[in-house]
Write a protein that holds these residues in place. Structure first.
Motif, mmCIF file in Angstrom:
data_model
loop_
_atom_site.group_PDB
_atom_site.id
_atom_site.type_symbol
_atom_site.label_atom_id
_atom_site.label_comp_id
_atom_site.label_asym_id
_atom_site.label_seq_id
_atom_site.Cartn_x
_atom_site.Cartn_y
_atom_site.Cartn_z
ATOM 1 N N SER A 87 0.823 -1.210 0.000
ATOM 2 C CA SER A 87 0.000 0.000 0.000
ATOM 3 C C SER A 87 0.857 1.260 0.000
ATOM 4 C CB SER A 87 -0.941 0.004 1.218
ATOM 5 O OG SER A 87 -0.204 0.010 2.429
ATOM 6 N N ALA A 88 2.156 1.118 0.284
ATOM 7 C CA ALA A 88 3.058 2.268 0.224
ATOM 8 C C ALA A 88 3.144 2.821 -1.197
ATOM 9 C CB ALA A 88 4.448 1.872 0.724
ATOM 10 N N LEU A 89 2.953 1.969 -2.212
ATOM 11 C CA LEU A 89 3.051 2.418 -3.603
ATOM 12 C C LEU A 89 1.921 3.378 -3.975
ATOM 13 C CD1 LEU A 89 4.182 -0.922 -5.315
ATOM 14 C CD2 LEU A 89 5.597 1.049 -4.686
ATOM 15 N N PRO A 90 0.647 2.992 -3.811
ATOM 16 C CA PRO A 90 -0.421 3.953 -4.131
ATOM 17 C C PRO A 90 -0.419 5.163 -3.209
ATOM 18 C CG PRO A 90 -1.341 1.985 -3.108
ATOM 19 C CD PRO A 90 0.083 1.679 -3.440
ATOM 20 N N ALA A 91 0.035 4.991 -1.963
ATOM 21 C CA ALA A 91 0.106 6.140 -1.058
ATOM 22 C C ALA A 91 1.100 7.178 -1.583
ATOM 23 C CB ALA A 91 0.504 5.687 0.345
ATOM 24 N N GLY A 92 2.273 6.723 -2.002
ATOM 25 C CA GLY A 92 3.260 7.636 -2.568
ATOM 26 C C GLY A 92 2.746 8.315 -3.830
ATOM 27 N N CYS A 93 2.069 7.547 -4.681
ATOM 28 C CA CYS A 93 1.495 8.122 -5.904
ATOM 29 C C CYS A 93 0.416 9.148 -5.568
ATOM 30 C CB CYS A 93 0.912 7.016 -6.781
ATOM 31 S SG CYS A 93 2.148 5.882 -7.467
ATOM 32 N N GLY A 94 -0.378 8.857 -4.545
ATOM 33 C CA GLY A 94 -1.416 9.792 -4.125
ATOM 34 C C GLY A 94 -0.844 11.102 -3.631
ATOM 35 N N VAL A 95 0.275 11.040 -2.925
ATOM 36 C CA VAL A 95 0.948 12.262 -2.459
ATOM 37 C C VAL A 95 1.395 13.102 -3.657
ATOM 38 C CG1 VAL A 95 2.971 13.171 -1.271
ATOM 39 C CG2 VAL A 95 1.695 11.275 -0.270
ATOM 40 N N ILE A 96 1.985 12.454 -4.665
ATOM 41 C CA ILE A 96 2.450 13.167 -5.861
ATOM 42 C C ILE A 96 1.279 13.846 -6.566
ATOM 43 C CG2 ILE A 96 3.466 12.867 -8.157
ATOM 44 C CD1 ILE A 96 5.199 10.630 -6.943
ATOM 45 N N ILE A 97 0.162 13.133 -6.706
ATOM 46 C CA ILE A 97 -1.014 13.716 -7.359
ATOM 47 C C ILE A 97 -1.527 14.918 -6.576
ATOM 48 C CG2 ILE A 97 -3.458 13.285 -7.831
ATOM 49 C CD1 ILE A 97 -2.662 10.496 -8.762
ATOM 50 N N TYR A 98 -1.600 14.783 -5.255
ATOM 51 C CA TYR A 98 -2.087 15.893 -4.428
ATOM 52 C C TYR A 98 -1.218 17.127 -4.601
ATOM 53 C CZ TYR A 98 -2.700 18.835 -0.321
ATOM 54 O OH TYR A 98 -2.884 19.912 0.503
ATOM 55 N N TYR A 99 0.086 16.977 -4.497
ATOM 56 C CA TYR A 99 0.980 18.124 -4.598
ATOM 57 C C TYR A 99 1.010 18.692 -6.016
ATOM 58 C CZ TYR A 99 2.964 18.058 0.101
ATOM 59 O OH TYR A 99 3.140 18.165 1.462
ATOM 60 N N PHE A 100 0.874 17.829 -7.013
ATOM 61 C CA PHE A 100 0.887 18.312 -8.389
ATOM 62 C C PHE A 100 -0.359 19.152 -8.677
ATOM 63 C CE2 PHE A 100 0.214 17.669 -13.034
ATOM 64 C CZ PHE A 100 1.341 18.347 -13.468
ATOM 65 N N ILE A 101 -1.511 18.694 -8.210
ATOM 66 C CA ILE A 101 -2.742 19.465 -8.400
ATOM 67 C C ILE A 101 -2.655 20.792 -7.646
ATOM 68 C CG2 ILE A 101 -5.213 19.523 -7.830
ATOM 69 C CD1 ILE A 101 -5.334 16.563 -8.491
ATOM 70 N N ARG A 102 -2.101 20.757 -6.440
ATOM 71 C CA ARG A 102 -1.933 21.990 -5.666
ATOM 72 C C ARG A 102 -0.971 22.946 -6.365
ATOM 73 N NH1 ARG A 102 0.139 22.190 0.578
ATOM 74 N NH2 ARG A 102 2.161 22.026 -0.469
ATOM 75 N N PHE A 103 0.053 22.386 -7.005
ATOM 76 C CA PHE A 103 1.016 23.207 -7.742
ATOM 77 C C PHE A 103 0.345 23.886 -8.930
ATOM 78 C CE2 PHE A 103 4.001 23.469 -11.326
ATOM 79 C CZ PHE A 103 4.965 24.316 -10.794
ATOM 80 N N ILE A 104 -0.470 23.141 -9.666
ATOM 81 C CA ILE A 104 -1.146 23.696 -10.843
ATOM 82 C C ILE A 104 -2.047 24.870 -10.451
ATOM 83 C CG2 ILE A 104 -2.898 23.201 -12.591
ATOM 84 C CD1 ILE A 104 -1.747 20.414 -12.843
ATOM 85 N N ARG A 105 -2.697 24.764 -9.310
ATOM 86 C CA ARG A 105 -3.650 25.798 -8.882
ATOM 87 C C ARG A 105 -3.006 27.174 -8.759
ATOM 88 N NH1 ARG A 105 -6.796 24.193 -3.588
ATOM 89 N NH2 ARG A 105 -7.575 26.303 -3.959
ATOM 90 N N VAL A 106 -1.737 27.227 -8.377
ATOM 91 C CA VAL A 106 -1.099 28.522 -8.112
ATOM 92 C C VAL A 106 -0.222 28.995 -9.268
ATOM 93 C CG1 VAL A 106 -1.134 28.113 -5.629
ATOM 94 C CG2 VAL A 106 0.873 27.414 -6.940
ATOM 95 N N GLN A 107 -0.145 28.221 -10.343
ATOM 96 C CA GLN A 107 0.684 28.598 -11.490
ATOM 97 C C GLN A 107 -0.188 29.257 -12.559
ATOM 98 O OE1 GLN A 107 3.975 28.463 -11.362
ATOM 99 N NE2 GLN A 107 3.744 27.583 -9.307
#
Length: 261
Positions: free
Chosen positions: A141-161
């Motif tokens: 479950s560490a694999l999807p958790a790590g991927c989920g973190v990347i998706i969360y931060y990437f979406i947050r990054f897009i919002r402010v760019q």
């Protein structure tokens, strides 16, 4: 204590008796919350940023395997990215395919963790996700958790760019901006390391046969998460909310003891 144990047994009996009805309802609620979170944090394509679309998609996901929910969420992200720019949609699609091919195919039984990961940030209890996954799932479950973190931060990054919304900015510049938003996002990588380390550690301790293994795993997971986040942020000079991290750790600690019960 006896009354609590009796209540626990009654809940388990009720769930086992009506599982065929309860599971679709839970999948519906989870899918609805997840899709609303995506639309709220992206929302560039107005045609799908609609509560009726969300309800229809959630209803479909409630009667299909849980994996469908993940890919519907991916489709919504790519669609919103396309409304922002074809280069954003293409980058998002490549990122998703990269994660699916290299990581998610090895953790198919636990991939629903990817859905819970951004929601744990949305509800301000990110520490609960790695501790809960380590307790209730296996180490993969560490694999999807790590991927989920990347998706969360990437979406947050897009919002402010806001450059991504400017049609005068060259495609190459946008792609470089998106790449830097992944590669050089040190706060994201610290969180990925914290999630993976806590899941593996909690799962390792929880599966041991000594007394109070679950409680030790919960406490250790919360402490390790806080330590990695605090010292990692200090080492990489990343600004972080210390109070928020500690409060999230305490909340995860309490909820972890509830899960143990």
């Amino acid at each position: 204590m006896t009354a609590l144990l009796e209540l626990k047994q009654r809940i388990k009996n009720l769930y086992s008796q009506y599982e065929i009805y309860i599971l679709p309802v839970l999948r519906f609620v989870l899918a609805m919350v997840y899709f609303i979170w995506i639309n709220t944090n992206m929302g560039y394509m107005k045609q799908i940023d609609n509560i009726f679309i969300v309800l229809i998609l959630a209803l479909i996901c409630s009667i299909l395997p849980s994996g469908v929910m993940i890919f519907v969420g991916f489709a919504l992200m790519v669609a919103h990215g396309y409304a922002l720019g074809i280069e954003v949609a293409g980058f998002m699609l490549v990122l998703i395919l990269f994660m699916a091919i290299l990581f998610l195919r090895f953790s198919s039984d636990n991939n629903l963790v990817l859905v819970f990961t951004p929601l744990s940030f949305g509800f301000s209890v990110p520490t609960l996700l790695p501790i809960g996954s380590g307790l209730l799932c296996n180490a993969f479950s560490a694999l999807p958790a790590g991927c989920g973190v990347i998706i969360y931060y990437f979406i947050r990054f897009i919002r402010v760019q806001h450059k991504l919304e400017n049609p005068d900015v060259a495609i190459a510049d946008k792609l470089k901006l998106l790449t830097d938003g992944i590669v050089q996002n040190w706060g994201m990588w610290i969180t990925v390391i914290a999630f993976i380390a806590v899941i593996l550690l909690v799962n390792l301790i929880r599966t041991r046969s000594f007394d109070y293994a679950w409680r030790i795993a919960i406490v250790t997971g919360a402490v390790v998460y806080i330590v990695i986040m605090v010292f990692g942020s200090m080492f990489m000079s990343v600004s972080t909310e210390l109070a928020g991290i500690i409060l999230s750790g305490v909340a995860a600690l309490l909820i972890g003891f509830v899960i143990e019960f």
